[in-house]
Write a protein that holds these residues in place. Sequence first.
Motif, PDB file in Angstrom:
ATOM      1  N   HIS A 276      80.093 -29.361  -4.875  1.00 46.88           N
ATOM      2  CA  HIS A 276      80.643 -28.368  -3.946  1.00 46.88           C
ATOM      3  C   HIS A 276      82.160 -28.461  -3.962  1.00 46.88           C
TER       4      HIS A 276
ATOM      5  N   HIS B 272      83.826 -31.135  -6.952  1.00 44.91           N
ATOM      6  CA  HIS B 272      83.348 -32.515  -6.980  1.00 44.91           C
ATOM      7  C   HIS B 272      81.916 -32.540  -6.476  1.00 44.91           C
TER       8      HIS B 272
ATOM      9  N   HIS C 209      78.486 -34.994  -4.573  1.00 44.81           N
ATOM     10  CA  HIS C 209      78.061 -36.099  -3.702  1.00 44.81           C
ATOM     11  C   HIS C 209      76.617 -36.458  -4.007  1.00 44.81           C
TER      12      HIS C 209
ATOM     13  N   GLU D 117      76.899 -36.903   3.691  1.00 43.38           N
ATOM     14  CA  GLU D 117      77.685 -36.510   2.532  1.00 43.38           C
ATOM     15  C   GLU D 117      78.154 -37.756   1.780  1.00 43.38           C
TER      16      GLU D 117
END
Length: 160
Positions: free
Chosen positions: A22, A35, A37, A145
């Motif tokens: 995202h 990037h 997660h 996250e």
Amino acid sequence: MNASTSVSNTSITRRLEFDAGHRIPNHDGQCKHLHGHRYAIEITLSGEILTHPGKADDGMVLDFGDIKRLASKNLVDIWDHAFLVAENDLVVVNFLKTIPDHKTVLLDRVPTVENLAYLAFTILKPIFSDAFGDRLYLSLIRLYETPNCWADYSGAVFNS
Ligand SMILES: [Zn+2]
């Protein structure tokens, strides 16, 4: 429910993990860059403990396997290894369209962890109510996250 029946309200939680990309387009720090997660989602259902002597679900609110199955099919498998992008983040949306067969999930809001927790709750709430009626309900989505940053969403709060 008659007067002699006691009602318990017990919560159970299944944790699932997925990877997704995202960016937060207007962030003034690192989050504006593309990037990803390793997200962890914790799905909490609340309801009565079943009394089904001799049955597989005796003593349970719900089999954890049922939470995994429904959440995977309707959310986690769709978001896993996808790029989660706001539909008005046109520079990224248009870029992703140039990649053949890219797994992109268009969202109506920026993919902050708060918004993703809200969206996950909104997607999963009717899935569980359609499957199990009012004997249990989705009471909380907790979305991590990072191991140290998460958001909780538990539905709309009504003014009395
Ligand atoms: Zn991020």
